[in-house]
Design a protein around this motif. Structure first.
Motif, short mmCIF file in Angstrom:
data_model
loop_
_atom_site.label_atom_id
_atom_site.label_comp_id
_atom_site.label_asym_id
_atom_site.label_seq_id
_atom_site.Cartn_x
_atom_site.Cartn_y
_atom_site.Cartn_z
N ILE A 157 -48.75 53.34 -9.51
CA ILE A 157 -49.63 53.05 -8.38
C ILE A 157 -50.63 51.99 -8.80
CG2 ILE A 157 -51.25 54.03 -6.70
CD1 ILE A 157 -48.41 55.37 -6.75
N LEU A 158 -50.75 50.92 -8.01
CA LEU A 158 -51.81 49.94 -8.23
C LEU A 158 -53.02 50.43 -7.45
CD1 LEU A 158 -53.01 47.32 -9.30
CD2 LEU A 158 -51.89 46.11 -7.41
N LEU A 159 -54.08 50.77 -8.16
CA LEU A 159 -55.33 51.29 -7.58
C LEU A 159 -56.37 50.17 -7.63
CD1 LEU A 159 -57.33 53.49 -6.62
CD2 LEU A 159 -57.54 54.17 -9.03
N VAL A 160 -56.81 49.72 -6.46
CA VAL A 160 -57.77 48.62 -6.38
C VAL A 160 -59.03 49.15 -5.69
CG1 VAL A 160 -58.12 46.21 -5.75
CG2 VAL A 160 -55.79 47.09 -6.06
N GLU A 161 -60.10 49.29 -6.46
CA GLU A 161 -61.34 49.88 -5.95
C GLU A 161 -62.50 49.33 -6.75
OE1 GLU A 161 -64.15 51.39 -4.22
OE2 GLU A 161 -62.37 52.38 -3.40
N ASP A 162 -63.51 48.76 -6.05
CA ASP A 162 -64.63 48.15 -6.75
C ASP A 162 -65.76 49.14 -7.08
OD1 ASP A 162 -65.14 48.21 -3.95
OD2 ASP A 162 -66.67 46.67 -4.14
N ASP A 163 -65.71 50.34 -6.55
CA ASP A 163 -66.71 51.36 -6.89
C ASP A 163 -66.20 52.13 -8.11
OD1 ASP A 163 -67.92 54.00 -7.08
OD2 ASP A 163 -68.78 53.63 -5.11
N PRO A 164 -66.87 51.99 -9.26
CA PRO A 164 -66.36 52.61 -10.49
C PRO A 164 -66.19 54.13 -10.38
CG PRO A 164 -68.28 51.24 -10.97
CD PRO A 164 -68.11 51.25 -9.49
N GLU B 59 -58.98 40.77 -9.38
CA GLU B 59 -58.27 41.28 -10.56
C GLU B 59 -56.88 41.78 -10.19
OE1 GLU B 59 -59.45 43.69 -14.44
OE2 GLU B 59 -59.45 44.99 -12.66
N ALA B 60 -56.74 42.39 -9.02
CA ALA B 60 -55.43 42.87 -8.58
C ALA B 60 -54.46 41.69 -8.42
CB ALA B 60 -55.55 43.63 -7.26
N LEU B 61 -54.94 40.60 -7.84
CA LEU B 61 -54.07 39.43 -7.67
C LEU B 61 -53.67 38.85 -9.02
CD1 LEU B 61 -55.85 37.69 -4.66
CD2 LEU B 61 -53.80 39.12 -4.62
N LYS B 62 -54.59 38.85 -9.98
CA LYS B 62 -54.27 38.37 -11.33
C LYS B 62 -53.23 39.27 -11.99
CE LYS B 62 -58.73 36.19 -11.97
NZ LYS B 62 -60.09 36.46 -12.37
N LEU B 63 -53.37 40.59 -11.82
CA LEU B 63 -52.39 41.52 -12.38
C LEU B 63 -51.00 41.27 -11.79
CD1 LEU B 63 -54.40 44.87 -12.44
CD2 LEU B 63 -53.46 43.67 -14.42
N LEU B 64 -50.94 41.00 -10.50
CA LEU B 64 -49.65 40.73 -9.87
C LEU B 64 -48.99 39.49 -10.47
CD1 LEU B 64 -50.39 41.50 -6.13
CD2 LEU B 64 -48.74 42.67 -7.60
N LEU C 149 -52.78 51.52 -3.54
CA LEU C 149 -53.92 52.22 -2.97
C LEU C 149 -55.10 51.28 -3.12
CD1 LEU C 149 -55.42 54.69 -1.82
CD2 LEU C 149 -55.56 55.58 -4.16
N THR C 150 -55.61 50.75 -2.00
CA THR C 150 -56.63 49.71 -2.10
C THR C 150 -57.79 49.93 -1.14
OG1 THR C 150 -57.03 47.31 -2.06
CG2 THR C 150 -55.43 48.16 -0.48
N ASP C 151 -58.98 49.65 -1.64
CA ASP C 151 -60.15 49.54 -0.79
C ASP C 151 -59.94 48.28 0.05
OD1 ASP C 151 -62.67 49.90 0.29
OD2 ASP C 151 -63.75 49.40 -1.53
N ILE C 152 -60.70 48.15 1.14
CA ILE C 152 -60.56 46.96 1.97
C ILE C 152 -61.63 45.92 1.65
CG2 ILE C 152 -60.58 46.06 4.33
CD1 ILE C 152 -59.29 48.72 5.20
N ARG C 153 -62.90 46.33 1.65
CA ARG C 153 -63.98 45.38 1.40
C ARG C 153 -64.31 45.35 -0.08
NH1 ARG C 153 -68.74 45.72 5.65
NH2 ARG C 153 -69.16 43.73 4.69
N MET C 154 -63.96 44.22 -0.72
CA MET C 154 -64.19 44.05 -2.15
C MET C 154 -64.49 42.60 -2.46
SD MET C 154 -60.99 46.18 -3.75
CE MET C 154 -59.79 45.23 -2.79
N PRO C 155 -65.11 42.35 -3.63
CA PRO C 155 -65.35 40.97 -4.05
C PRO C 155 -64.04 40.25 -4.39
CG PRO C 155 -66.69 42.53 -5.34
CD PRO C 155 -65.72 43.33 -4.52
N GLU C 156 -64.06 38.94 -4.25
CA GLU C 156 -62.99 38.02 -4.66
C GLU C 156 -61.80 38.01 -3.73
OE1 GLU C 156 -62.03 37.87 -8.83
OE2 GLU C 156 -64.02 38.61 -9.36
N ALA C 157 -61.27 39.16 -3.38
CA ALA C 157 -60.15 39.24 -2.42
C ALA C 157 -60.22 40.62 -1.77
CB ALA C 157 -58.81 39.05 -3.12
N ASN C 158 -59.99 40.67 -0.46
CA ASN C 158 -60.06 41.97 0.20
C ASN C 158 -58.71 42.70 0.14
OD1 ASN C 158 -58.42 41.15 2.45
ND2 ASN C 158 -60.22 40.22 3.40
#
Length: 113
Positions: free
Chosen positions: A3-10, A35-40, A50-59
């Motif tokens: 699972i790719l987990l993308v969340e800016d809240d630690p 960071e998720a885009l770089k990992l891809l 599993l991704t948050d919607i509002r995040m820095p750099e890319a939503n």
């Protein structure tokens, strides 16, 4: 299952990662959309997002579109604490924060069965 987990809240990311791992999933964590885009780009393989919607750099929408370019049938679960304009990729599910990890895990097990 990865699972790719993308969340800016630690705190939220750590809680989600721990519970996903306890449910038997491999978790690849990204601290924001960029960071998720770089990992891809590194060639990772994932079974769900599993991704948050509002995040820095890319939503989350941008991350989901990039994931679907590589994995067209990838299950996507969006989580958000905000009332957003709906733009999910087809096949995506949107959950409002706070959400229950049992619900996320149930959705993932259904989607990945």
């Amino acid at each position: 299952m990865a699972i790719l987990l993308v969340e800016d809240d630690p705190f939220v990311r750590e809680m989600a990662a721990t519970q996903l791992e306890e449910a038997g999933f491999e978790v690849i964590e990204a601290v924001n959309g960029g960071e998720a885009l770089k990992l891809l780009q590194t060639g990772i393989t994932v079974d769900a997002l599993l991704t948050d919607i509002r995040m820095p750099e890319a939503n989350g929408w941008e991350v989901a579109r990039a994931c679907r370019e590589r994995f067209p049938d990838l299950p996507v679960i969006y989580v958000t604490g905000y009332a957003e304009q709906m733009q999910p990729v087809s096949g995506g599910v949107i959950l409002s924060k706070p959400y229950k990890m049992a619900q996320v895990i149930g959705l993932l097990k259904t989607e990945l069965a």
